[in-house]
Design an enzyme around this catalytic site. Structure first.
Site, mmCIF file in Angstrom:
data_model
loop_
_atom_site.group_PDB
_atom_site.id
_atom_site.type_symbol
_atom_site.label_atom_id
_atom_site.label_comp_id
_atom_site.label_asym_id
_atom_site.label_seq_id
_atom_site.Cartn_x
_atom_site.Cartn_y
_atom_site.Cartn_z
ATOM 1 N N ARG A 222 0.954 -1.257 -0.088
ATOM 2 C CA ARG A 222 -0.031 0.019 -0.053
ATOM 3 C C ARG A 222 0.806 1.237 -0.117
ATOM 4 O O ARG A 222 1.877 1.346 0.800
ATOM 5 C CB ARG A 222 -0.767 0.001 1.251
ATOM 6 C CG ARG A 222 -1.983 -0.909 1.142
ATOM 7 C CD ARG A 222 -2.953 -0.473 0.290
ATOM 8 N NE ARG A 222 -4.137 -1.438 0.500
ATOM 9 C CZ ARG A 222 -4.580 -2.207 -0.515
ATOM 10 N NH1 ARG A 222 -3.980 -2.394 -1.767
ATOM 11 N NH2 ARG A 222 -6.037 -2.581 -0.588
ATOM 12 N N HIS A 270 -1.785 1.018 -9.878
ATOM 13 C CA HIS A 270 -2.399 0.148 -8.863
ATOM 14 C C HIS A 270 -3.314 -0.935 -9.497
ATOM 15 O O HIS A 270 -4.664 -1.035 -9.339
ATOM 16 C CB HIS A 270 -3.450 1.027 -7.755
ATOM 17 C CG HIS A 270 -3.648 0.213 -6.685
ATOM 18 N ND1 HIS A 270 -3.816 0.675 -5.370
ATOM 19 C CD2 HIS A 270 -4.090 -1.319 -6.426
ATOM 20 C CE1 HIS A 270 -4.094 -0.302 -4.508
ATOM 21 N NE2 HIS A 270 -4.221 -1.524 -5.050
HETATM 22 C C1 GLV Z 1 -6.181 -4.209 -4.010
HETATM 23 O O1 GLV Z 1 -5.406 -3.261 -3.860
HETATM 24 C C2 GLV Z 1 -7.104 -4.904 -3.524
HETATM 25 O O2 GLV Z 1 -7.155 -4.664 -1.964
HETATM 26 O O3 GLV Z 1 -7.791 -5.701 -3.769
#
Ligand code: GLV
Length: 307
Positions: A222, A270
């Site tokens: 993260r 992401h």
């Molecule tokens: C992506 O980052 C998720 O939490 O699936």
């Protein structure tokens, strides 16, 4: 009894089909539809709605994603079980991305991208996989799945986790005392830790200084775990060779941020691993069946640990 789906209507339609087939006695509502709040036993969402308390009979809150750091756990009703998304799509995509990232960092793809811009035809000296030590920071289900796919390449593999774990073919370190030893033997650090108060900012200058010179970072945890300024300094000083980031803080990374154009940084938005509606619907159905049978739920979050 109702299942409330608080996400996009396209995925809701997929869930609706799977529920109609597998759990016909559970009515699925999309958040745009009108539902009697008393009927809602299950809720799937990315973040908790402000009015969550009105679902007085809510039993299970399913996160749309693998992470649950976006929930304010203390504000969730006590009786509600919080469940991470564990499904084949997320697992497979993370396996692909970690293999891609480790191989890209191992084979100097970030440096070659820069050389291409200069039209420089120049081979870089590179160690064999057996000499490139890969270390997983975090050894949860996704890290273990990625390790399985990396094994055939013969990288010396290690992992660090908060509590003790044993995995075949992996040198396992655990706890604060063994962190320095883990970092000292890690040439490619793969961060797959959950975001908690303990891991916020954990990828900082002190940690980078414990990695061997020339180490590389693959960050798929993260954004807030990474001190981005410290990373830039470690790259600029030459201590770190390259970084591949799928997460940043904030997201999206703002226009003009120095990470965007850094020659040693590769960024993806992401996308390493994304919940796939079909397989997610099946795994949620299976978990509801487990819940009804009084069995342990897969992906159940320990609210005190935060993952
Ligand atoms: C992506 O980052 C998720 O939490 O699936």
């Amino acid at each position: 009894m109702a299942f409330l789906f608080n996400s996009d209507p396209v995925r809701a339609a997929v869930f609706r089909k799977v529920f109609a087939r597998e759990l016909p006695d559970v009515e699925l509502f999309h958040s745009s539809e009108c539902v009697d709040p008393e009927k809602v036993r299950y809720l799937l969402t990315w973040t908790a709605p402000d009015d969550i308390a009105r679902y007085r009979n809510l039993e299970v809150l399913f996160s749309l994603g693998a992470g649950v750091d976006q929930f304010k756990r203390e504000s969730l009703p006590q009786q509600v079980k919080l469940v991470r998304m564990v499904e084949d799509g997320i697992i497979r995509m993370m396996q692909e991305y970690v293999v891609l990232g480790v191989l890209s960092l191992h084979r100097d793809m970030v440096a070659y991208r820069e050389q291409q811009k200069r039209q420089a035809w120049l081979g870089l000296a590179a160690p064999q996989a057996a000499e490139r030590r890969v270390g997983f920071f975090g050894l949860g289900m996704l890290a273990q799945a990625a390790i399985e796919r990396l094994l055939p390449f013969r990288f010396p593999l290690a992992a660090w986790s908060r509590s003790r774990k044993e995995i075949d073919g992996v040198t396992c370190f655990y706890g604060a005392d063994q962190l320095a030893g883990f970092l000292a033997r890690t040439d490619i650090l793969v961060c797959l830790l959950p975001l908690t108060e303990e891991t916020r900012g954990i990828l900082d200058a002190a940690l980078f200084s414990r990695l061997p010179a020339g180490a590389r970072l693959l960050h798929v945890g993260r954004g807030p775990q990474l001190d981005q300024t410290a990373l830039l300094q470690a790259l600029d000083s030459g201590h770190l060779d390259a970084a591949m980031l799928d997460v940043t803080d904030p997201e999206p990374l703002p226009d003009g941020h120095p990470l965007w154009r850094h020659p040693k940084v590769m960024i993806t938005p992401h996308i390493a691993s994304v919940t796939q509606a079909d397989s997610a619907a099946q795994s949620v159905v299976d978990n509801i069946r487990r819940h009804r049978a009084g069995e342990e739920l897969i992906g159940l979050v320990d609210r005190t640990l935060g993952y």
